[in-house]
Motif scaffolding. Structure first.
Motif, PDB file in Angstrom:
ATOM      1  N   TYR A 169       0.830  -1.205   0.000  1.00  0.00           N
ATOM      2  CA  TYR A 169       0.000   0.000   0.000  1.00  0.00           C
ATOM      3  C   TYR A 169       0.870   1.262   0.000  1.00  0.00           C
ATOM      4  O   TYR A 169       0.667   2.182  -0.807  1.00  0.00           O
ATOM      5  N   TYR A 170       1.860   1.286   0.886  1.00  0.00           N
ATOM      6  CA  TYR A 170       2.709   2.479   0.986  1.00  0.00           C
ATOM      7  C   TYR A 170       3.712   2.563  -0.168  1.00  0.00           C
ATOM      8  O   TYR A 170       4.151   3.656  -0.535  1.00  0.00           O
ATOM      9  N   ALA A 171       4.054   1.411  -0.749  1.00  0.00           N
ATOM     10  CA  ALA A 171       4.890   1.445  -1.948  1.00  0.00           C
ATOM     11  C   ALA A 171       4.140   2.157  -3.070  1.00  0.00           C
ATOM     12  O   ALA A 171       4.695   3.004  -3.782  1.00  0.00           O
TER      13      ALA A 171
ATOM     14  N   PRO B 295      -2.479  -0.598  -6.207  1.00  0.00           N
ATOM     15  CA  PRO B 295      -3.308   0.470  -6.772  1.00  0.00           C
ATOM     16  C   PRO B 295      -4.087   1.246  -5.727  1.00  0.00           C
ATOM     17  O   PRO B 295      -4.410   2.424  -5.944  1.00  0.00           O
ATOM     18  N   ALA B 296      -4.388   0.609  -4.597  1.00  0.00           N
ATOM     19  CA  ALA B 296      -5.039   1.347  -3.513  1.00  0.00           C
ATOM     20  C   ALA B 296      -4.144   2.487  -3.052  1.00  0.00           C
ATOM     21  O   ALA B 296      -4.599   3.611  -2.820  1.00  0.00           O
ATOM     22  N   GLY B 297      -2.856   2.206  -2.925  1.00  0.00           N
ATOM     23  CA  GLY B 297      -1.901   3.251  -2.558  1.00  0.00           C
ATOM     24  C   GLY B 297      -1.665   4.241  -3.679  1.00  0.00           C
ATOM     25  O   GLY B 297      -1.603   5.444  -3.461  1.00  0.00           O
TER      26      GLY B 297
ATOM     27  N   LEU C  69      -6.735   5.333   4.179  1.00  0.00           N
ATOM     28  CA  LEU C  69      -6.278   4.144   4.889  1.00  0.00           C
ATOM     29  C   LEU C  69      -7.414   3.382   5.565  1.00  0.00           C
ATOM     30  O   LEU C  69      -7.462   2.149   5.490  1.00  0.00           O
ATOM     31  N   ILE C  70      -8.338   4.088   6.227  1.00  0.00           N
ATOM     32  CA  ILE C  70      -9.394   3.396   6.971  1.00  0.00           C
ATOM     33  C   ILE C  70     -10.298   2.562   6.061  1.00  0.00           C
ATOM     34  O   ILE C  70     -10.522   1.377   6.329  1.00  0.00           O
TER      35      ILE C  70
ATOM     36  N   GLU D 124       4.869   4.633 -12.383  1.00  0.00           N
ATOM     37  CA  GLU D 124       5.882   4.381 -13.407  1.00  0.00           C
ATOM     38  C   GLU D 124       7.112   3.703 -12.816  1.00  0.00           C
ATOM     39  O   GLU D 124       7.641   2.740 -13.384  1.00  0.00           O
ATOM     40  N   ARG D 125       7.556   4.190 -11.666  1.00  0.00           N
ATOM     41  CA  ARG D 125       8.729   3.609 -11.017  1.00  0.00           C
ATOM     42  C   ARG D 125       8.452   2.185 -10.565  1.00  0.00           C
ATOM     43  O   ARG D 125       9.303   1.298 -10.710  1.00  0.00           O
ATOM     44  N   LEU D 126       7.256   1.934 -10.041  1.00  0.00           N
ATOM     45  CA  LEU D 126       6.882   0.579  -9.609  1.00  0.00           C
ATOM     46  C   LEU D 126       6.877  -0.387 -10.797  1.00  0.00           C
ATOM     47  O   LEU D 126       7.329  -1.517 -10.686  1.00  0.00           O
TER      48      LEU D 126
END
Length: 202
Positions: free
Chosen positions: A69-71, A129-131, A137-138, A78-80
Motif C-alpha cells: 500500500y505504501y509502496a 493500486p489502492a496506494g 487508509l481506513i 511508473e517507477r513501480l
C-alpha cells in the motif's frame, strides 16, 4: 515449501501463522492455500483453536498489505512498473500485473480491494493500486479485513474438514484460481472494448 510452512507453524504456533501470512503477502509465491488449510488441519487435531488461528491469519495478511500500500503511495506507478519488470521475477509480479490491478481498482474502487482479497493471484497486489490512487487508509483496511477474513476462514475451514488431506485445497484451488483470474482479465478486456466503441459512436 510445505515442510518449511509446517515447521514454522509447529514451532511458533499462532505467531507462525501470522508470520507466514505476512510473508505470503510480501512474496506471492508463498501460498496461503497451504498455510491456512494446514492451520485448519492443526485445529482438527486439537493442537490449536479455530478462532485464534483465523485471527492470526487475518492479522498477518493485513500487516503484509501495508508495505504494498505504501509502496504504491510513495514510489509511484511508473517507477513501480519499472522495478517490477526488472526485479519482479523473484516474487512473480510484473509491470503488467500492476497495470491489471490498477485497472480493476480504477473501475471498482474500494469494492476491488474487497473482491480481489478473494481471488488468488491478485489478492496481494491489489494493495498497490489502492496506494497509487490515494485510497484513504481506513476504508482500505475495512475492505481488506472483510475480504481477508472471508478468504482465511474459507481456507481454514476447508483444511479442518479435509484433515490429513488438507493439501488438496491448494491442488484444487490452483487451477480454479487461474480460471478466475483469466475470467477477470477477459471481462475487463470486454469492458474496455465496449467503452471504446461507445466513445467512437459519440
Amino acid at each position: 515449501m510445505t515442510e518449511w510452512i509446517t515447521n514454522t507453524m509447529a514451532s511458533l504456533g499462532y505467531l507462525g501463522i501470522g508470520l507466514l501470512m505476512f510473508l505470503e503477502n510480501l512474496f506471492p509465491p508463498i501460498p496461503s492455500e497451504l498455510i491456512m488449510p494446514l492451520a485448519g488441519y492443526t485445529v482438527s487435531q486439537g493442537k490449536m483453536e479455530m478462532l485464534p488461528a483465523i485471527l492470526a491469519g487475518v492479522i498477518g495478511t493485513i500487516l503484509g498489505a501495508f508495505p504494498w500500500y505504501y509502496a504504491g503511495k510513495f514510489v509511484g506507478e511508473e517507477r513501480l512498473r519499472q522495478l517490477a519488470d526488472k526485479y519482479g521475477k523473484w516474487i512473480t509480479v510484473s509491470g503488467a500485473d500492476i497495470d491489471k490491478a490498477n485497472n480493476w481498482f480504477t473501475r471498482y474502487g474500494g469494492r476491488a480491494v474487497f473482491l480481489c482479497r478473494l481471488v488468488p493471484g491478485v489478492r496481494t497486489i491489489i494493495s498497490l493500486p489502492a496506494g497509487l490512487n490515494d485510497m484513504p487508509l481506513i476504508p482500505f483496511l475495512i475492505y481488506s479485513t472483510i475480504g481477508t477474513a472471508l478468504w482465511v476462514s474459507f481456507l481454514t475451514g476447508a483444511g479442518y474438514l479435509l484433515g490429513d488431506h488438507y493439501e488438496l485445497v491448494d491442488e484444487y484451488l490452483g487451477p480454479v484460481s487461474k480460471i478466475v483470474l483469466l475470467s477477470l482479465i477477459i471481462l475487463f478486456g470486454l469492458w474496455v472494448i465496449r467503452k471504446n466503441m461507445r466513445k467512437s459512436a459519440e
